[in-house]
Motif scaffolding. Structure first.
Motif, mmCIF file in Angstrom:
data_model
loop_
_atom_site.group_PDB
_atom_site.id
_atom_site.type_symbol
_atom_site.label_atom_id
_atom_site.label_comp_id
_atom_site.label_asym_id
_atom_site.label_seq_id
_atom_site.Cartn_x
_atom_site.Cartn_y
_atom_site.Cartn_z
ATOM 1 N N SER A 391 0.764 -1.244 0.055
ATOM 2 C CA SER A 391 -0.238 0.069 -0.059
ATOM 3 C C SER A 391 0.856 1.114 -0.065
ATOM 4 C CB SER A 391 -0.931 -0.184 1.336
ATOM 5 O OG SER A 391 -1.608 1.191 1.246
ATOM 6 N N ASP A 392 0.634 2.258 -0.943
ATOM 7 C CA ASP A 392 1.357 3.440 -1.010
ATOM 8 C C ASP A 392 0.905 4.170 0.294
ATOM 9 O OD1 ASP A 392 -1.222 4.208 -1.850
ATOM 10 O OD2 ASP A 392 -0.588 5.087 -3.723
ATOM 11 N N LYS A 393 0.120 4.035 0.899
ATOM 12 C CA LYS A 393 -0.404 4.708 2.080
ATOM 13 C C LYS A 393 0.691 5.008 3.149
ATOM 14 C CE LYS A 393 -4.757 5.283 0.789
ATOM 15 N NZ LYS A 393 -5.559 6.656 0.267
ATOM 16 N N VAL A 394 1.673 4.286 3.221
ATOM 17 C CA VAL A 394 2.838 4.222 4.158
ATOM 18 C C VAL A 394 3.300 5.650 3.932
ATOM 19 C CG1 VAL A 394 2.918 1.812 4.219
ATOM 20 C CG2 VAL A 394 4.270 2.760 2.693
ATOM 21 N N ASP A 395 3.468 6.214 2.765
ATOM 22 C CA ASP A 395 4.002 7.309 2.477
ATOM 23 C C ASP A 395 3.236 8.546 3.138
ATOM 24 O OD1 ASP A 395 6.256 6.339 1.043
ATOM 25 O OD2 ASP A 395 5.343 5.958 -0.610
ATOM 26 N N LEU A 396 2.109 8.429 3.388
ATOM 27 C CA LEU A 396 1.339 9.341 4.415
ATOM 28 C C LEU A 396 2.054 9.738 5.629
ATOM 29 C CD1 LEU A 396 -2.430 8.299 4.203
ATOM 30 C CD2 LEU A 396 -1.305 10.187 2.778
ATOM 31 N N VAL A 397 3.177 8.851 6.105
ATOM 32 C CA VAL A 397 3.983 8.868 7.030
ATOM 33 C C VAL A 397 5.363 9.575 6.693
ATOM 34 C CG1 VAL A 397 5.153 8.065 9.309
ATOM 35 C CG2 VAL A 397 2.864 7.392 8.472
ATOM 36 N N ARG A 398 5.225 10.893 6.341
ATOM 37 C CA ARG A 398 6.507 11.352 5.711
ATOM 38 C C ARG A 398 7.961 11.400 6.549
ATOM 39 N NH1 ARG A 398 2.016 14.625 4.566
ATOM 40 N NH2 ARG A 398 1.519 15.005 2.312
ATOM 41 N N ARG A 399 7.563 11.554 7.737
ATOM 42 C CA ARG A 399 8.845 11.364 8.646
ATOM 43 C C ARG A 399 8.535 10.522 9.812
ATOM 44 N NH1 ARG A 399 10.751 17.536 10.140
ATOM 45 N NH2 ARG A 399 12.393 16.150 10.813
ATOM 46 N N ASP A 400 9.588 9.668 10.275
ATOM 47 C CA ASP A 400 9.380 8.884 11.249
ATOM 48 C C ASP A 400 9.646 9.599 12.712
ATOM 49 O OD1 ASP A 400 8.875 6.940 9.516
ATOM 50 O OD2 ASP A 400 11.015 6.064 9.397
ATOM 51 N N PHE A 401 8.745 8.988 13.667
ATOM 52 C CA PHE A 401 8.781 9.507 14.886
ATOM 53 C C PHE A 401 9.808 8.724 15.628
ATOM 54 C CE2 PHE A 401 4.831 11.712 14.090
ATOM 55 C CZ PHE A 401 4.573 12.734 14.580
ATOM 56 N N ALA A 402 10.733 9.422 16.513
ATOM 57 C CA ALA A 402 11.751 8.769 17.481
ATOM 58 C C ALA A 402 10.728 8.354 18.881
ATOM 59 C CB ALA A 402 12.614 9.669 17.639
ATOM 60 N N ALA A 403 11.412 7.336 19.153
ATOM 61 C CA ALA A 403 10.938 6.800 20.679
ATOM 62 C C ALA A 403 11.524 7.391 21.825
ATOM 63 C CB ALA A 403 10.936 5.191 20.373
ATOM 64 N N GLY A 404 11.054 7.758 22.725
ATOM 65 C CA GLY A 404 11.508 8.172 23.887
ATOM 66 C C GLY A 404 12.128 7.105 24.790
ATOM 67 N N ASP A 405 12.847 7.245 25.563
ATOM 68 C CA ASP A 405 13.539 6.494 26.466
ATOM 69 C C ASP A 405 13.254 6.704 28.080
ATOM 70 O OD1 ASP A 405 15.446 8.444 26.816
ATOM 71 O OD2 ASP A 405 16.981 7.338 25.853
ATOM 72 N N GLU A 406 12.406 7.644 28.511
ATOM 73 C CA GLU A 406 12.399 8.076 29.864
ATOM 74 C C GLU A 406 10.997 7.807 30.290
ATOM 75 O OE1 GLU A 406 13.983 11.696 30.881
ATOM 76 O OE2 GLU A 406 15.820 11.045 30.324
ATOM 77 N N VAL A 407 10.646 7.349 31.302
ATOM 78 C CA VAL A 407 9.349 6.994 31.829
ATOM 79 C C VAL A 407 8.450 8.509 32.036
ATOM 80 C CG1 VAL A 407 7.711 6.154 33.724
ATOM 81 C CG2 VAL A 407 9.822 4.991 33.118
ATOM 82 N N GLY A 408 7.214 8.483 31.643
ATOM 83 C CA GLY A 408 6.467 9.755 31.379
ATOM 84 C C GLY A 408 5.852 10.316 32.913
ATOM 85 N N VAL A 409 6.743 10.311 33.794
ATOM 86 C CA VAL A 409 6.222 11.179 35.014
ATOM 87 C C VAL A 409 7.020 12.690 35.202
ATOM 88 C CG1 VAL A 409 6.309 11.148 37.645
ATOM 89 C CG2 VAL A 409 6.115 9.046 36.345
ATOM 90 N N LEU A 410 5.680 13.475 35.249
ATOM 91 C CA LEU A 410 6.352 14.833 35.199
ATOM 92 C C LEU A 410 5.652 15.695 36.346
ATOM 93 C CD1 LEU A 410 5.279 15.380 31.432
ATOM 94 C CD2 LEU A 410 7.596 15.179 32.474
ATOM 95 N N ASP A 411 6.497 16.629 36.853
ATOM 96 C CA ASP A 411 5.738 17.464 37.901
ATOM 97 C C ASP A 411 5.334 18.757 37.058
ATOM 98 O OD1 ASP A 411 5.652 19.578 39.922
ATOM 99 O OD2 ASP A 411 7.152 18.197 41.080
ATOM 100 N N VAL A 412 3.880 18.658 37.572
ATOM 101 C CA VAL A 412 3.312 19.962 36.771
ATOM 102 C C VAL A 412 2.840 21.006 37.756
ATOM 103 C CG1 VAL A 412 1.732 20.490 34.902
ATOM 104 C CG2 VAL A 412 3.049 18.395 34.792
ATOM 105 N N GLY A 413 3.449 21.843 38.090
ATOM 106 C CA GLY A 413 2.664 22.751 39.215
ATOM 107 C C GLY A 413 2.652 22.093 40.415
#
Length: 555
Positions: A391-413
């Motif tokens: 499928s040529d629909k894969v080219d709708l993803v023009r740029r690949d996203f990178a994966a993060g490597d840290e757990v998503g715990v954030l201090d917000v206010g």
């Protein structure tokens, strides 16, 4: 280790018999047409238990139908019946994946997911000859879901049995063993009901007469059926008792509270080009936040401690675009609280990153979380040339996203938020990581505009409801176009939005630090149940394997 011998249907493997000539008989190995219909019906009925239909009690009928269809069949028949069941289930369940990209990606994904249920059908057929086979059947469901959620591009565990239980007694089991234990309970009830049906069928086939032996066969089968029904009823009763020590529907009990605001700004249009007007999406979220600030100034709303924006609320990189940064600053300054912004950020290198940014009204951008599990074929394309062949629909993803490597715990206010981005809520380990790292509440930032007015948003919300019970935390869902929601620790929805409608929630939410048995045990229940299923499979296969050894007789 499961074992048994001697009795038909409960002992170890019997030698396969050649197909009988003539019409297929009920229970015979050649009766595939009615078994195929039963498997297909079971898959279709199972869909009705999921959001969009919400007939959660029907979930047990899916495993029941598959268990009946494959009972005492050859493995290859079980593979076929499991595949039919899987197609009947996944083709309608995942129809939202093809809403804007066409039928091929949707059907390819549905077939791939159905292949896993084909393996389950074959394994269930093999273990259906063991004593206590309903237990091994339920354990194999957990093993199959564990496999489906991990392997080949990190798996896709959508449609797990546990995610059908957004209400009712079985939901409580999530606090003790997570999604795997809920899936096990659903499958166990279904398998016990299937075994009860088979027991009644044996009683009906028993010779009718006045002899003591005839009466004994019928009464034994009927007693077995009654005990199996009692077992099936006992599972949800255990779930009802399991609710007693768990957190209730209160958002403010269990810890210090903070005022949390959720912004759903909406998008100009649904579909793959939802962000074609990226500035309009950002402006929508800025405008809703400015309106909230005005309501706070007028005394109509509480002053929030933290404001949550969804995934893709700023697809313009605020680090490189000064205008986008000014707009976010404007909103944060007006509301007087830090905003958790969902942004698409340039880098690293040729990649882009799906990033949550803590934007402080005084200091601007601060801590970040980069999505750890980008979606294959949607946020990045592995082996692009290979998939382009289909499928040529894969080219709708023009740029690949990178994966993060840290757990998503954030201090917000001052609020410890466990952040998950979109589909990450479906993966047990990612959710467990943020709670283990000290999150007092869970936030799911998501963008469902690419799925239009389908059931995808409701299916994803169901996962958040299960996570709330599993970890005893309030879960806040912030969606670009809906469904945004606030889910209490008992899985109930306190507030929710409509699709493609701007909305704002402001609620007091406790920051909890308690832990559930599911959190303390982690993946242990899943591995124990998977081990039980695999052990039963080996026990069932072993006699056949030993008969095939060279020099061994098969008499």
């Amino acid at each position: 280790m499961p074992a048994g011998a001697g009795q038909p249907g409960v002992g170890t493997l019997a030698r396969p018999q050649p197909p009988a000539a003539g019409p297929a008989q009920p229970g015979g190995r050649t009766a595939l047409p009615w078994r195929t219909l039963l498997a297909l019906t079971g898959g279709l009925v199972l869909v009705l238990a999921y959001p969009g239909y919400d007939l959660i009690a029907l979930a047990v009928l899916g495993p029941a139908a598959l268990a009946l269809a494959v009972h005492r069949q050859r493995v290859r028949s079980g593979l076929w019946l499991g595949l039919v069941f899987g197609l009947g289930f996944f083709v309608p369940l995942l129809s939202w994946t093809g809403i804007y990209v066409g039928a091929f990606p949707w059907l390819a994904l549905a077939v791939w997911e159905a292949v896993h249920l084909a393996l389950l059908g074959g394994a269930t057929a093999l273990t259906s000859r063991l004593r206590f086979w309903p237990v091994w059947t339920a354990a194999l469901w957990v093993a199959d879901e564990a496999l489906r959620g991990r392997f080949v591009l990190d798996g896709f565990p959508w449609g797990r049995l546990g995610f059908s239980q957004t209400d009712g007694p079985l939901l409580a089991l999530a606090a003790y063993g997570g999604v795997p234990l809920v899936s096990f309970a659903v499958a166990l009830v279904g398998a016990l009901l299937a075994a009860a049906v088979l027991a009644v069928a044996r009683a009906r086939r028993a010779p009718r007469g006045t002899g003591e032996q005839d009466t004994g066969e019928r009464s034994t089968a009927l007693r077995a059926g009654a005990l199996l029904v009692v077992g099936a009823v006992a599972v949800p009763l255990a779930g009802l008792l399991a609710w007693l020590p768990l957190a209730g529907p209160s958002l403010t009990a269990g810890g210090p509270t903070s005022t949390v605001a959720v912004i759903q700004g909406n998008v100009p249009r649904a579909g793959l080009d939802f962000n074609a007007q990226r500035r309009a999406v950002l402006d929508n979220h800025v405008q809703r936040t400015l309106e909230l600030a005005a309501a706070v100034a007028a005394g109509e709303q509480e002053q929030p401690d933290v404001v949550i924006w969804p995934e893709n609320s700023s697809d313009i990189d605020p680090y490189t675009n000064a205008d986008a940064a000014r707009q976010i600053d404007r909103a944060a300054t007006a509301i007087g609280a830090p905003i958790l912004v969902g942004a698409v950020v340039e880098g690293p290198g040729r990649f882009i990153s799906n990033t949550a940014i803590v934007w402080d009204p005084a200091d601007g951008p601060g801590d970040t979380y980069v999505k750890r599990h980008p979606v294959p074929l949607a946020e990045y394309v592995p082996a692009r040339d290979f998939f382009r062949f289909f499928s040529d629909k894969v080219d709708l993803v023009r740029r690949d996203f990178a994966a993060g490597d840290e757990v998503g715990v954030l201090d917000v206010g001052g609020v410890r938020i466990g952040d998950l981005i979109c589909f990450e809520v479906v993966y047990d380990g990612l959710v467990d990581d943020v709670v283990d790292a000290g999150a007092g509440m869970i936030v799911v930032q998501t963008n469902n505009a690419t799925f239009g007015y389908t059931d995808e948003s409701a299916q994803q919300l169901a996962m958040s409801r299960l996570r709330a019970v599993e970890f005893g935390r309030t879960v806040v869902v912030a969606a670009t176009s809906g469904i945004s929601a606030i889910v209490a620790p008992d899985g109930s929805i306190v507030e929710s939005s409509e699709l493609f409608t701007p909305d704002v929630f402001v609620r007091e939410i406790a920051q909890r630090s308690s832990s559930t048995p599911a959190q303390r045990l982690g993946a242990v229940p899943e591995w124990l149940l998977t081990g039980a299923g695999v052990g039963a499979l080996l026990a069932a296969a072993w006699p056949g394997l030993t008969r095939r050894r060279p020099g061994r007789t098969t008499g």
